[in-house]
Design a protein around this motif. Sequence first.
Motif, PDB file in Angstrom:
ATOM      1  N   LEU A   1      38.651  51.597  33.719  1.00 61.67           N
ATOM      2  CA  LEU A   1      40.097  51.889  33.706  1.00 61.67           C
ATOM      3  C   LEU A   1      40.953  50.666  33.426  1.00 61.67           C
ATOM      4  N   ARG A   2      40.386  49.464  33.512  1.00 64.48           N
ATOM      5  CA  ARG A   2      41.113  48.217  33.275  1.00 64.48           C
ATOM      6  C   ARG A   2      42.282  48.065  34.236  1.00 64.48           C
ATOM      7  N   ILE A   3      42.005  47.587  35.429  1.00 65.02           N
ATOM      8  CA  ILE A   3      43.089  47.418  36.392  1.00 65.02           C
ATOM      9  C   ILE A   3      42.832  46.220  37.309  1.00 65.02           C
TER      10      ILE A   3
ATOM     11  N   ALA B   1      37.805  37.614  41.891  1.00 70.55           N
ATOM     12  CA  ALA B   1      37.153  38.856  41.420  1.00 70.55           C
ATOM     13  C   ALA B   1      36.002  39.290  42.338  1.00 70.55           C
ATOM     14  N   TYR B   2      35.310  38.296  42.946  1.00 63.55           N
ATOM     15  CA  TYR B   2      34.132  38.615  43.768  1.00 63.55           C
ATOM     16  C   TYR B   2      34.367  38.389  45.259  1.00 63.55           C
ATOM     17  N   ALA B   3      35.627  38.245  45.648  1.00 65.09           N
ATOM     18  CA  ALA B   3      35.957  37.915  47.039  1.00 65.09           C
ATOM     19  C   ALA B   3      35.340  38.900  48.030  1.00 65.09           C
TER      20      ALA B   3
ATOM     21  N   TYR C   1      43.053  39.371  41.602  1.00 62.69           N
ATOM     22  CA  TYR C   1      42.013  40.302  42.045  1.00 62.69           C
ATOM     23  C   TYR C   1      41.777  41.336  40.960  1.00 62.69           C
ATOM     24  N   THR C   2      40.635  42.009  41.028  1.00 65.51           N
ATOM     25  CA  THR C   2      40.317  43.057  40.060  1.00 65.51           C
ATOM     26  C   THR C   2      39.809  44.306  40.767  1.00 65.51           C
ATOM     27  N   PHE C   3      39.984  45.448  40.124  1.00 68.02           N
ATOM     28  CA  PHE C   3      39.360  46.687  40.610  1.00 68.02           C
ATOM     29  C   PHE C   3      38.053  46.966  39.861  1.00 68.02           C
ATOM     30  N   SER C   4      37.619  46.011  39.026  1.00 67.35           N
ATOM     31  CA  SER C   4      36.436  46.247  38.183  1.00 67.35           C
ATOM     32  C   SER C   4      35.117  46.066  38.917  1.00 67.35           C
ATOM     33  N   LYS C   5      35.113  45.360  40.046  1.00 69.27           N
ATOM     34  CA  LYS C   5      33.830  45.016  40.659  1.00 69.27           C
ATOM     35  C   LYS C   5      33.560  45.926  41.854  1.00 69.27           C
ATOM     36  N   VAL C   6      33.929  45.523  43.067  1.00 67.92           N
ATOM     37  CA  VAL C   6      33.532  46.320  44.235  1.00 67.92           C
ATOM     38  C   VAL C   6      34.171  47.716  44.197  1.00 67.92           C
TER      39      VAL C   6
HETATM   40  C1  LIG Z   1      34.668  40.473  36.173  1.00 71.73           C
HETATM   41  C2  LIG Z   1      35.596  39.317  36.330  1.00 71.73           C
HETATM   42  C3  LIG Z   1      36.975  39.506  36.312  1.00 71.73           C
HETATM   43  C4  LIG Z   1      37.552  40.874  36.175  1.00 71.73           C
HETATM   44  O1  LIG Z   1      38.002  41.137  34.914  1.00 71.73           O
HETATM   45  P1  LIG Z   1      38.761  42.507  34.630  1.00 71.73           P
HETATM   46  O2  LIG Z   1      39.537  42.194  33.411  1.00 71.73           O
HETATM   47  O3  LIG Z   1      39.645  42.791  35.805  1.00 71.73           O
HETATM   48  O4  LIG Z   1      37.730  43.562  34.434  1.00 71.73           O
HETATM   49  C5  LIG Z   1      37.809  38.416  36.490  1.00 71.73           C
HETATM   50  N1  LIG Z   1      37.300  37.185  36.691  1.00 71.73           N
HETATM   51  C6  LIG Z   1      35.980  36.966  36.735  1.00 71.73           C
HETATM   52  C7  LIG Z   1      35.467  35.604  37.014  1.00 71.73           C
HETATM   53  C8  LIG Z   1      35.088  38.017  36.526  1.00 71.73           C
HETATM   54  O5  LIG Z   1      33.773  37.789  36.544  1.00 71.73           O
END
Ligand SMILES: *Cc1c(COP(=O)(O)O)cnc(C)c1O
Length: 365
Positions: free
Chosen positions: A228-230, A190-192, A217-222
Amino acid sequence: MSRPVPKAGILDIAPYTPGKSPVVEAGRKTFKLSANETPFGPSPRAKEAFTAVATHLEDYPEGTSRVLREAIGKRHGLDPARIICGAGSDEILNLIAHVYLGPGDEAISTTHGFLVYPIATSANGATNVVAAEVDFTCNVDAILDCVSPRTKLVWLANPNNPTGTYLPFDEIKRLRAGLPEHVLLVLDAAYADYVGRPDYDSGLELANSTENTVVCYTFSKVHGLAALRIGWMFGPADIVDAMNRIRGPFNVSAPAMLAAVAAIEDTQHVEMSQAFTVKWRELLSAEVRKLGITVTPSVANFILMHFPTTPGKTAADADAFLTSRGLVLRAVTNYGLPHSLRMTIGTEEANRFFLDTIREFMEQK
Ligand SMILES: *Cc1c(COP(=O)(O)O)cnc(C)c1O
């Protein structure tokens, strides 16, 4: 009278407590630094893509997130057929647990690991086994020591949340080599995008070359698309195939899918955010340490601060003081860290205001 009873494991789960949202008070500015959201928001191109979908809300999305898998594949050099997208990486993590864990199985997570892991484990009737961390850092030997004949899966966030620490890729490879081949290693990246260390790798190469490793991986961070939850996962074809069998046929919404495509293509936006985060991460850590607060070295977009236990100077006291000034941080007691607070790196204004306020808190009599 009898009534419906949840499956074994469900009621053992403590409800997830998200970061506090600020109480908005007239005339006072508030800064939400509790949920590791980016202060920059998404790429303007992602917002445009999102808005453009508004004229077609009656249509179901394409069910396999094909355009997004192709964009991710292009960006990371991966086979799109081995990518699965989900409603946040939360959905992906739960799909993994649903496919691979059941009663009698064990899944390993670490002392201060992400709380979604034990929830996903217990929700499927499996047992969460906790491997000790060393200096707030996941430890390969401790994880390997937890392996039993029942172990099915290892959850590892790299970098970890809420500690901000990471394992070099050599250690990840040593972990993989030490685990039995039938044990699935889940690397949560998630923080890569914030790490910026030459000895770090999210593990995509390992997921490409082994039968038993996946990377999420997530689109929630960077990328700034948390609303949007993706999210997505890359892994061996048969793992992706098994997960595709149980996911909802339209689990990713069209606005999320198309905004994510635009976000991943805007590398400039990501690079700007990375550079800002690294600069402020180092600056905030150094300034906070000068006040006598221990800061765990972080490679993520947040820092973990450890407060004294002296009455008046505790983490709870600091949290109350900061909140009264409109600075909302994350208490991490439910992560087993009652003396610590996690601060998400915010805008320059928020960061400077935080430094002034925490200085005032530590210097007050
Ligand atoms: C924020 C985070 C995620 C991302 O979660 P989403 O469901 O994609 O918003 C995943 N793993 C970790 C460790 C996180 O801190």
